[in-house]
Motif scaffolding. Structure first.
Motif, short mmCIF file in Angstrom:
data_model
loop_
_atom_site.label_atom_id
_atom_site.label_comp_id
_atom_site.label_asym_id
_atom_site.label_seq_id
_atom_site.Cartn_x
_atom_site.Cartn_y
_atom_site.Cartn_z
N GLU A 295 -16.24 115.73 60.17
CA GLU A 295 -15.97 114.65 61.13
C GLU A 295 -16.41 115.04 62.54
N VAL A 296 -16.15 116.28 62.93
CA VAL A 296 -16.54 116.74 64.27
C VAL A 296 -18.07 116.84 64.35
N LYS A 297 -18.70 117.37 63.30
CA LYS A 297 -20.16 117.48 63.30
C LYS A 297 -20.82 116.11 63.35
N ASP A 298 -20.25 115.14 62.63
CA ASP A 298 -20.77 113.76 62.69
C ASP A 298 -20.61 113.17 64.08
N ALA A 299 -19.47 113.45 64.71
CA ALA A 299 -19.23 112.96 66.08
C ALA A 299 -20.22 113.56 67.07
N LEU A 300 -20.55 114.84 66.88
CA LEU A 300 -21.55 115.49 67.74
C LEU A 300 -22.91 114.85 67.56
N ARG A 301 -23.26 114.55 66.30
CA ARG A 301 -24.55 113.89 66.05
C ARG A 301 -24.61 112.51 66.70
N ARG A 302 -23.49 111.78 66.59
CA ARG A 302 -23.45 110.44 67.21
C ARG A 302 -23.60 110.53 68.73
N VAL A 304 -25.04 113.00 70.48
CA VAL A 304 -26.41 113.42 70.80
C VAL A 304 -27.39 112.26 70.61
N GLY A 305 -27.21 111.51 69.53
CA GLY A 305 -28.07 110.35 69.28
C GLY A 305 -27.94 109.28 70.33
N ARG A 306 -26.67 109.08 70.82
CA ARG A 306 -26.42 108.08 71.85
C ARG A 306 -27.11 108.47 73.16
N ASN A 307 -27.12 109.77 73.46
CA ASN A 307 -27.73 110.22 74.71
C ASN A 307 -29.25 110.32 74.61
N THR A 308 -29.75 110.40 73.37
CA THR A 308 -31.21 110.54 73.19
C THR A 308 -31.94 109.22 73.41
#
Length: 309
Positions: A295-302, A304-308
């Motif tokens: 869940e934390v790793k998915d949140a980090l991906r979200r 990073v994707g939002r900022n990209t």
């Protein structure tokens, strides 16, 4: 008049890592790197939990509180320790020492009871899943958080009051921060009463949470074994394994540091144990909690994707 002579000490000097001589610069670089890494880890965890609505659950609320508490906990100790590795014989006033000890004990105790609150959350989630949202509501989370911090304040007041009511003759603290027993050694009088108070408080802070966690996990493991699917059991055990790793390291170091017999004291061992629970453990805890946490790793991906884009 004799009592007046006892109270002439107005500052302490940390002996710190002077036994390592020329290697202190190397220690400075290593500890500074670990400290920066710890700050970055905890700031990322708190930020991700705050901004990602998928993590707005009791489990991650307590994890964010633990990360925040450990960030302040390291701020109380590590910056001064780093400066003492560069600027030797840097004194600290008696009031400054009392303040450092107060915040150290408050936050260390708070961390102990936050871990207990996380254990209770695991118990309710696994053993009473249908009532989880009813039991672990916002009010309960707030009460557990306030109870943890309040217990820390009470323990700190007891420790610091007992310690700084003593008269001091020595000025050199054989440590890198104002820890309980290194400061107590500098007293001019018999410290038996203070030692009993400190041992009693330390025993309470260690054994009460450990007892509650042990009892919770006996029930948790028995419930996990009843889960019919192997995948479900594996997921539950994975969640518990990371938590239990942190608990064993945390309470193991605390027990060795504050409950060991006086006869087993040695400067090198005490420094190693203190470095473990003030520098190494706060760095490892976020890694242990997140490295296997989908869940934390998915949140980090979200994030990073939002900022990209």
């Amino acid at each position: 008049m004799q009592r007046k002579n006892f109270t002439e000490v107005v500052e302490f000097i940390f002996l710190g890592f002077s036994i390592f001589g020329k290697h202190q610069i190397t220690l400075f670089v290593v500890f500074l790197t670990i400290y920066i890494f710890t700050l970055i880890e905890n700031i990322i965890i708190v930020t991700i939990i705050c901004i990602d609505r998928h993590l707005h659950t009791p489990m991650y609320f307590f994890l964010s509180m633990l990360a925040s508490s450990e960030t302040v906990y390291t701020l109380v100790i590590v910056p001064r320790m780093l400066s003492s590795l560069i600027f030797h014989s840097h004194p600290i006033s008696l009031s400054g020492c009392a303040t450092q000890m107060f915040f150290f004990i408050t936050l260390a105790t708070n961390n102990c009871f936050l871990l207990t609150a996380m254990g209770c959350d695991h118990y309710v989630a696994i053993c009473k899943p249908l009532r989880y949202t009813v039991i672990m509501n916002r009010g309960m989370c707030a009460r557990l958080m306030c109870g943890s911090f309040g217990t820390g304040l009470v323990m700190a007041v007891l420790h610091v009051t007992a310690m700084f009511s003593l008269p001091f003759c020595g000025t050199v603290v054989d440590h890198f921060f104002c820890d309980i027993y290194p400061v107590m050694k500098l007293s001019c009088i018999d410290t038996t009463v203070s030692e009993i108070i400190n041992y009693g408080v330390s025993s309470f802070v260690i054994f009460v949470p450990v007892g509650l966690i042990f009892f919770s996990y006996v029930l948790i493991i028995s419930s996990i074994l009843k889960i019919p699917s192997a995948k479900g059991r594996k997921k539950a055990f994975a969640t518990c394994a990371s938590y239990l790793t942190v608990v064993i390291v945390h309470y193991g170091c605390a027990s060795i540091a504050y409950l060991k017999p006086k006869s087993e004291n040695s400067v090198e061992k005490d420094l190693l144990i203190s470095v473990t629970y003030t520098i190494i453990t706060p760095m490892l805890n976020p890694v242990i909690y997140t490295v296997r946490n989908k869940e934390v790793k998915d949140a980090l991906r979200r994030a990073v994707g939002r900022n990209t884009f």
